[in-house]
Design an enzyme around this catalytic site. Structure first.
Site, PDB file in Angstrom:
ATOM      1  N   GLU A 187      -0.852  -1.960  -7.728  1.00  0.00           N
ATOM      2  CA  GLU A 187      -2.160  -1.643  -8.317  1.00  0.00           C
ATOM      3  C   GLU A 187      -2.038  -0.669  -9.485  1.00  0.00           C
ATOM      4  OE1 GLU A 187      -1.703  -1.998  -5.070  1.00  0.00           O
ATOM      5  OE2 GLU A 187      -3.240  -3.431  -4.432  1.00  0.00           O
TER       6      GLU A 187
ATOM      7  N   HIS B  26     -10.472   0.096   4.481  1.00  0.00           N
ATOM      8  CA  HIS B  26     -10.982  -1.116   3.834  1.00  0.00           C
ATOM      9  C   HIS B  26     -12.508  -1.128   3.826  1.00  0.00           C
ATOM     10  CE1 HIS B  26      -6.882  -2.487   4.705  1.00  0.00           C
ATOM     11  NE2 HIS B  26      -7.064  -3.540   3.959  1.00  0.00           N
TER      12      HIS B  26
HETATM   13  C1  TPP Z   1      -2.129  -1.336  -1.687  1.00  0.00           C
HETATM   14  C2  TPP Z   1      -2.624  -2.600  -1.092  1.00  0.00           C
HETATM   15  N1  TPP Z   1      -2.811  -3.664  -1.878  1.00  0.00           N
HETATM   16  C3  TPP Z   1      -3.232  -4.829  -1.352  1.00  0.00           C
HETATM   17  C4  TPP Z   1      -3.493  -4.949  -0.016  1.00  0.00           C
HETATM   18  C5  TPP Z   1      -3.975  -6.272   0.569  1.00  0.00           C
HETATM   19  N2  TPP Z   1      -2.907  -6.864   1.373  1.00  0.00           N
HETATM   20  C6  TPP Z   1      -2.854  -6.717   2.702  1.00  0.00           C
HETATM   21  S1  TPP Z   1      -1.456  -7.359   3.370  1.00  0.00           S
HETATM   22  C7  TPP Z   1      -0.912  -7.859   1.854  1.00  0.00           C
HETATM   23  C8  TPP Z   1       0.397  -8.557   1.712  1.00  0.00           C
HETATM   24  C9  TPP Z   1       1.527  -7.670   2.060  1.00  0.00           C
HETATM   25  O1  TPP Z   1       2.731  -8.313   1.830  1.00  0.00           O
HETATM   26  P1  TPP Z   1       4.056  -7.758   2.464  1.00  0.00           P
HETATM   27  O2  TPP Z   1       4.262  -6.348   2.063  1.00  0.00           O
HETATM   28  O3  TPP Z   1       5.142  -8.721   2.157  1.00  0.00           O
HETATM   29  O4  TPP Z   1       3.752  -7.709   4.015  1.00  0.00           O
HETATM   30  P2  TPP Z   1       3.588  -8.925   5.026  1.00  0.00           P
HETATM   31  O5  TPP Z   1       2.142  -9.282   5.015  1.00  0.00           O
HETATM   32  O6  TPP Z   1       4.491  -9.985   4.598  1.00  0.00           O
HETATM   33  O7  TPP Z   1       3.972  -8.347   6.357  1.00  0.00           O
HETATM   34  C10 TPP Z   1      -1.823  -7.518   0.868  1.00  0.00           C
HETATM   35  C11 TPP Z   1      -1.657  -7.821  -0.564  1.00  0.00           C
HETATM   36  C12 TPP Z   1      -3.324  -3.790   0.767  1.00  0.00           C
HETATM   37  N3  TPP Z   1      -3.607  -3.801   2.067  1.00  0.00           N
HETATM   38  N4  TPP Z   1      -2.871  -2.650   0.220  1.00  0.00           N
END
Ligand code: TPP
Ligand code: TPP
Ligand code: MG
Ligand code: MG
Lengths: 323, 325, 323, 325
Positions: free
Chosen positions: A60, A129
């Site tokens: 972000e 959230h």
């Molecule tokens: C700072 C932030 N940006 C966006 C989100 C929305 N979001 C929740 S889970 C996710 C994906 C996360 O990917 P990863 O780190 O690979 O974790 P995984 O879901 O694969 O366990 C996103 C973009 C968030 N929670 N926090």
């Protein structure tokens, strides 16, 4: 007028602006092929291609900074920060960069970018959230803050935000995306900085914005049956604030309650109340009141979550206490 | 693996490039010496971060750019600004806080930008220019021009998260951005060895999918060569490059920092490789260099006069313009 | 009492707390051997060693997050974010993590950390090194916000902040570091949440904090010679706010001006004004006024910089307008 | 250079470790299947991110820890929580939003922490746990204990700036932290190949001065082995390690995401390497595994009953406690 969902109205605004101006482009997480978590950008990737509808990694701070840079070289980026809570990661770029460039540079360059984001409680998404953080942006000179409550306003104001020469924080509400309302068939741009009287009344003024507008209108309808005439002023744009509309409604009714979902302490309600006191003291029949979010992070459990933000009953009660 | 600095001398660039670089280096040096003098006289306030000793980096990199290309700078930005083609009058006026300065006196040393030559500006927040430059690269791509962005920053900024995020973003999108890491070995008084366990900063490029190159930052010719190659790649659509230029400040972090924490022996070594002297030596034509010096001296004198005689910003005019922000 | 500079008083507080509690440790940029840009931590590295006085790279987001983690495992980290402007890089950790952990975890863990930082205009440091951003923290449930104006308060409140179980944003002012004042010889902890009446008066109440307290006291002295008796309430702690002291002063004088350096729009002045209206309307002789920072980023040039923040003359004039 | 995953089978760990890992994996799997069922019935709300398919990572890493060691988790945290020793009753109650849950119903799936076993908690902000874990490591150092921290996060988080900053910080201070990057190849629907130009994520360790190791994340024994080695180094004061464990989700990003963007053929391959089946096979004693399964099934049934019968948080009590925050 066409009946449309809030999120469809947002999409239409973006679509029309992208069509009109090839310098408008979008960045955000899973906004491209997937169309965004709240489906606002659905179909745009297919229509405008991956050069203008761009998925980003979870960064972000930097993709917000990228919007600043792209704006400085003449583009009009519209970025999506999925939850306003995540905007905390991008505060340096929003507060120290986007908001200040025009000023710092002595007017050598403006930053025409839009940060679309989304806040509010109501889906059991808990403390990280569900926040309502508009006050953090409202306090920063150089930022505009827009929080529409209806599909029509969402449509017309997003178009204005994209056309604005200055950075705009455009805050949607998760409970509004699926709400429906009429949207004008012909292209419409609603200028930033103008409140809208969503209901006229003579006894009490409710000053509000975003999702709380719906609750205020519900409360006003209930109060009408008790013979109380409530005016609902939907600010729509918090900054610049439409002082004139707020002041003239206050002068008319003499009684004002500011209603917002954000935590009361340090929320924008205090600012508006103070402004009313400073500028319309003699026209007021009593203190301006605030009905606002409780002083707590938002919990997960739905019952206690509900207790944290103003309800229709709270608003009705507040008005009854006042008249 | 980053390319090690080239051994021996660098090949000669075309003559106008070489002379232009010397002009940039000499002008930056003289400009800053004058600023320090004016600071001591109380005519300049706030933070002032001299670039003295590092001038070859800005000079070499900017020599590889077209006027339409962009740069993004830092709190230590005078060299970038001058090398990209700033007007010394407007710079000096800005640093003296005058209404005639680049930023109307709003910015000062830490915030000069110069729209006419596409200098997007210095920044008071360490690292903040890196994503901004990345976005400028994205903007260029969206607009479909063949411009390039060079973003300057130093070792301290390379430990900030936006550095990693931005390299990664530029890598995915193939953006026309050259990340010019001026490793001057210090962030304020913190040596880079204390700020990271990995001092191979160029090596961070590949960790985020972009090439990383290391160059002698006190050798304007070498910087020019690597920058020109990276700029050419970027212009051809072949994406970003990280260039680490190793260099050293000749003094403290800012004008009021005596820099006592710097090892005098190490400093002496770096001073012996003074980019100004090296570049003048590369020209190897006393008449040519003297001509440049005389021109710059005159320009600088005019700049000081201009700035000194310029008015302060009007308080009333300033206040009249602010209530709508 | 001992005469001491504000920064010396801060240093004494940290020193005593580090002496008392081996779990207190410091992190920040060039705070160790160099003693910090404003010399607050001078000598502590030598005294407590590099294990407890720790220089960090330029990574505000993560070293703030480190403080959260260290607090969760039982330490009491005190971090320095050199300028409050840079705290924008650490907002996620302050707003979403530190402020919320106790709540989110259902009380399983508190976060006893202190973010020492510094704000305000006055040295020609321009728009990214001069902001007054306390309102951003004031709005967040779970954070305490402290802004002392004197060496004694700086000393006693910093000790309380370090001992507090919850995250405290402790905001110093660049123009205060070199100011001098008496500090008690014996160890003193000043509880958070209590305002201090820095000068008693009967005609008008000035509610203020941090550097503006000094300007209000100067204004009060000038006004005395015109026969106007001004009470100066120094909030010291913004959150929790000492409503009682503010309310009783307001009830006594009937006239209140809130004075702060931060931008008026969305500043905490509005919140306090609204609170006064809600809770003491009938005791007020007229509207609560705000004298606050202008709606602009802070410029570099000293003359126009000065024009952006309230001056003693502004305060005097505000009071004269009111009585 | 990161170590490639070991070829062939992993050496057998001590029997109780192996059985414990199987218990963790089986319990996580059954717990989540039950959660999904309850979600479909409307008894669970909000976000729910299943860990199904990745269980070997948490099980293997936590098996290398003492009860006093810390973990820091993510939005996809059930497996970490259970593997560190959570009480299924309190977990299920929390996810159902009950007053008896770990967080009194304040947190839900995305925010469970468990003080009793030093699980510092899940996090709704991607990447935010990484600096928190780093700080826990610093806290351990300040307090002088021999505890270790394992922080879990996924590929998406590894492109966030706090990852780079934190590795760097842990490297300088030599903190006892194991960075366990669960590369499940997706951040929501974004494949890691689209999120970075460098998919050798373990290689980012050396770029910040700490070792980076890559392991088969569907092989609990292999994860255990690498985690145990990293934990031992950390405990000896030899500093942090980055471990990339390659794995895959068996479904979409969260319970409402059908995951249609996942290539069915690739998914089938990964399912064929299901960590549950592999670990059960490694035990190779049907009686032992059946015994564990029966225990877990009973525990889970009790947990659901406990959660179902638990009261919601009281609104009045909640509101009574908040005005001082
Ligand atoms: C700072 C932030 N940006 C966006 C989100 C929305 N979001 C929740 S889970 C996710 C994906 C996360 O990917 P990863 O780190 O690979 O974790 P995984 O879901 O694969 O366990 C996103 C973009 C968030 N929670 N926090
Ligand atoms: C985010 C942020 N943190 C801290 C500072 C204070 N500060 C100004 S310059 C500087 C050192 C920067 O080091 P480096 O990036 O190596 O640049 P150099 O000064 O060597 O040019 C610091 C810490 C800042 N301006 N911004
Ligand atoms: Mg440096
Ligand atoms: Mg992932």
């Amino acid at each position: 007028m066409i009946e449309m969902m809030y999120r469809e109205a947002l999409r239409r605004a973006i679509d029309e602006e992208m069509q009109r101006d090839p310098l408008v482009f979008l960045m955000g997480e899973t906004i491209a092929e997937r169309g965004g978590s709240y489906k606002v950008t659905e179909g745009l990737w297919r229509k405008y291609g991956p050069q203008r509808v761009i998925d980003t990694p979870i960064a972000e701070a930097s993709f917000t900074g990228m919007a600043v840079g792209a704006a400085l070289v003449g583009c009009r980026p519209v970025i999506e920060i999925l939850f306003i809570d995540f905007a905390m990661l991008a505060m340096d770029q929003i507060v120290n960069q986007a908001a200040k460039y025009d000023f710092i540079s002595g007017g050598q360059g403006t930053v025409p970018m839009v940060v679309r984001t989304q806040g509010g409680a109501g889906n059991g998404l808990a403390a990280q959230h569900s926040q309502s953080l508009e006050a953090l942006f409202y306090h920063i000179p150089g930022l505009k803050v827009v929080m529409p409550s209806t599909p029509q306003d969402a449509y017309g104001l997003l178009k204005a935000a994209i056309r604005d020469e200055h950075p705009v924080v455009f805050i949607e509400h998760k409970l509004l995306y699926m709400t429906k309302g009429p949207v004008s068939e012909e292209e419409t741009v609603i200028p930033l900085g103008r409140a809208d009287i969503k209901r006229s009344g003579t006894d009490v003024t409710l000053v509000t914005y975003s999702h709380m507008t719906l609750k205020c209108l519900e409360a006003a309808a209930l109060l009408e049956s008790e013979g109380i005439s409530v005016e609902v002023v939907d600010l729509r744009t918090l900054s610049p604030l439409d002082k004139d509309t707020v002041l003239s409604s206050a002068r008319k009714t003499g009684r004002v309650i500011i209603v917002h979902e954000a935590v009361k302490r340090g929320g924008i309600g205090g600012d508006i109340a103070a402004m009313l006191m400073e500028e319309a003291y003699d026209d007021l029949d009593g203190p301006v009141l605030r009905i606002a979010g409780r002083n707590t992070p938002i919990p997960y459990n739905l019952n206690i979550e509900k207790a944290c933000v103003p309800s229709v009953a709270d608003i009705v009660e507040g008005v009854l206490r006042m008249v | 693996m980053p390319t090690p600095p080239a051994k021996g001398g660098s090949p000669r660039p075309p003559e106008p490039i070489l002379l232009g670089m010397y002009r940039s280096i000499y002008a930056t040096r003289q400009f800053e010496l004058k600023c320090i003098e004016l600071y001591r006289q109380g005519l300049i306030r706030g933070y002032l971060h001299p670039y003295i000793g590092q001038e070859a980096v800005a000079a070499g990199a900017c020599a590889a750019l077209n006027p339409a290309d962009y740069i993004v700078s830092t709190h230590r930005g005078h060299g970038h600004c001058i090398s990209k083609g700033a007007d010394l009058k407007l710079m000096m006026a800005e640093i003296m806080g005058k209404a005639t300065g680049y930023c109307r006196g709003h910015g000062g040393s830490m915030h000069i930008s110069d729209k006419r030559v596409n200098n997007l500006g210095a920044n008071g927040i360490v690292g903040a220019g890196i994503p901004i430059a990345t976005g400028a690269g994205m903007g260029i791509k969206v607009r479909g021009t063949d411009q390039v962005v060079v973003v300057f920053f130093s070792d301290g900024a390379s430990n900030n998260g936006v550095f990693a995020e931005s390299l990664n973003l530029a890598g995915i999108y193939g953006l026309p951005v050259v990340y010019l890491l001026e490793n001057n070995h210090y962030a304020v008084s913190t040596p880079i060895e204390c700020a990271t366990g990995c001092c191979d900063l160029a090596g961070r490029g590949p960790a985020y999918g972009i090439p990383g190159i290391c160059v002698d930052g006190n050798d304007a010719l070498a910087v020019y060569r690597e920058a020109a190659a990276a700029v050419a790649r970027a212009r051809r659509g072949q994406g970003p490059t990280l260039i680490e230029a190793k260099t050293y400040r000749h003094g403290g972090h800012h004008v009021n920092d005596p820099g006592l924490y710097m090892d005098p022996a190490v400093l002496a070594e770096w001073k012996a490789r003074d980019p100004l002297l090296r570049t003048r030596r590369a020209i190897d034509d006393d008449a040519r260099s003297a001509e440049i010096e005389a021109q710059v001296d005159a320009e600088l004198e005019a700049a000081v006069a201009f700035a000194t005689n310029s008015p302060e910003p009007s308080v009333d005019a300033f206040l009249a313009g602010i209530e709508d922000r």
